[in-house]
Scaffold this active site. Structure first.
Site, mmCIF file in Angstrom:
data_model
loop_
_atom_site.group_PDB
_atom_site.id
_atom_site.type_symbol
_atom_site.label_atom_id
_atom_site.label_comp_id
_atom_site.label_asym_id
_atom_site.label_seq_id
_atom_site.Cartn_x
_atom_site.Cartn_y
_atom_site.Cartn_z
ATOM 1 N N HIS A 76 -6.912 0.714 20.646
ATOM 2 C CA HIS A 76 -5.823 -0.273 20.605
ATOM 3 C C HIS A 76 -5.572 -0.802 19.189
ATOM 4 C CE1 HIS A 76 -8.745 -3.757 20.958
ATOM 5 N NE2 HIS A 76 -7.818 -4.293 20.209
ATOM 6 N N ASP A 91 -10.266 2.787 25.808
ATOM 7 C CA ASP A 91 -10.000 2.158 24.503
ATOM 8 C C ASP A 91 -11.068 2.592 23.496
ATOM 9 O OD1 ASP A 91 -8.910 0.596 22.544
ATOM 10 O OD2 ASP A 91 -9.586 -1.323 23.389
ATOM 11 N N GLY A 123 -9.973 -9.588 16.111
ATOM 12 C CA GLY A 123 -10.507 -9.125 14.834
ATOM 13 C C GLY A 123 -11.874 -8.455 14.977
ATOM 14 N N SER A 125 -12.402 -6.492 17.494
ATOM 15 C CA SER A 125 -12.060 -5.253 18.191
ATOM 16 C C SER A 125 -12.518 -4.020 17.431
ATOM 17 C CB SER A 125 -10.543 -5.160 18.353
ATOM 18 O OG SER A 125 -10.127 -6.077 19.306
HETATM 19 C C1 4AZ Z 1 -8.517 -9.200 20.595
HETATM 20 O O1 4AZ Z 1 -7.443 -9.771 20.702
HETATM 21 C C2 4AZ Z 1 -9.661 -9.644 21.415
HETATM 22 N N1 4AZ Z 1 -13.056 -12.275 23.949
HETATM 23 C C3 4AZ Z 1 -10.889 -9.038 21.283
HETATM 24 C C4 4AZ Z 1 -11.956 -9.460 22.055
HETATM 25 C C5 4AZ Z 1 -11.794 -10.469 22.956
HETATM 26 C C6 4AZ Z 1 -10.570 -11.095 23.100
HETATM 27 C C7 4AZ Z 1 -9.503 -10.674 22.327
HETATM 28 C C8 4AZ Z 1 -12.968 -10.898 23.789
HETATM 29 O O2 4AZ Z 1 -8.663 -8.278 19.798
#
Ligand code: 4AZ
Length: 249
Positions: free
Chosen positions: A41, A93, A192, A194
């Site tokens: 993603h 993902d 961030g 991710s």
């Molecule tokens: C994001 O938006 C995101 N709480 C990544 C992880 C989590 C929430 C949002 C987990 O990239």
């Protein structure tokens, strides 16, 4: 990361920082000297991202500082998003980046840069098991900016039943995902983080069990972090990278 603590990259030396046109984009994990595992993603949805605009840093403790002695930087030779990644459900993902430095070389092992192990096929850890996450993501959901310094936190694995108690988890958490949270819900991955690692220590080694994927907000009660279940992708990773370490069976 919400909660947890600041850390040095030497404690999480497989952490990769991925940048798009010089701006921090996502985390990742070094799984071999030439390959970083991350989340699809980060690159799909909105405008599709071109590998030519990406750079990858290893050995980085501060997001907006250059530490020439410890960091190693790379361009992206190949960007492989999972073919079955689903933009609306976040299923599959997972993505791979083949990296190379200006000399055409790969990552060199140093105190601040090393690979993380992939878990052997069918390894299952019980609910309640404590693992750790690391990243430069936001420190609160409402924060305007990412963390300047690398953070880490402990989170516990949740059972599927615990995870799927509430919407949207009930409908969206697939067999390719698992959930983790802290018992008091104060600690979590956030925007961030991710693409970055969830590692668990078993038999004295750290294994990459999860890739930070999504969640409903960050560190909210009954809203755990959701992670891509790396053990479901041993074959895919082997096929794409030619790494054959853990592909028995
Ligand atoms: C994001 O938006 C995101 N709480 C990544 C992880 C989590 C929430 C949002 C987990 O990239």
């Amino acid at each position: 990361i919400v909660g947890g603590s600041f850390t040095r990259v030497e404690s999480h030396p497989w952490v990769a920082a991925i940048y798009l046109k010089g701006t921090f984009l996502c985390g990742g994990s070094l799984i071999s000297p030439g390959w970083v595992l991350t989340a699809a993603h980060c690159f799909v949805g909105g405008d599709r991202i071109k590998r030519q605009h990406l750079s990858v840093f290893l050995g980085k403790t501060a997001i907006n500082e250059t530490d020439a002695k410890r960091e190693q930087n790379f361009t992206v030779e190949k960007l492989i998003n999972h073919e079955a990644y689903n933009e609306s459900s976040y299923n599959n993902d997972i993505a791979l980046l083949k990296i190379r430095n200006v000399n055409g070389g790969y990552a060199a092992k140093t105190p601040s840069v090393r690979t993380v192990c992939l878990p052997p096929l069918h390894t299952h850890l019980p609910a309640g098991f404590t693992c750790s996450i690391a990243g430069f993501g936001k420190q609160t959901f409402n924060s305007w900016e990412y963390s300047q310094l690398l953070k880490q936190a402990e989170v516990n694995l949740l059972s599927k039943a615990e995870c799927k108690r509430e919407a949207p988890y009930k409908d969206y958490v697939s067999e390719n995902m698992f959930c983790a949270a802290s018992p008091d819900w104060t600690t979590d991955a956030c925007k961030g983080d991710s693409g970055g690692p969830l590692v668990c220590e078993t038999s004295g080694r750290f294994f990459l069990f999860g890739v930070v994927s999504w969640g409903d907000g960050c560190a909210s009660v009954n809203k755990p972090g959701v992670y891509t279940q790396v053990t479901n992708y041993n074959r895919w990773i082997a096929e794409k990278t030619g790494l054959t370490q853990y592909t028995k069976g």
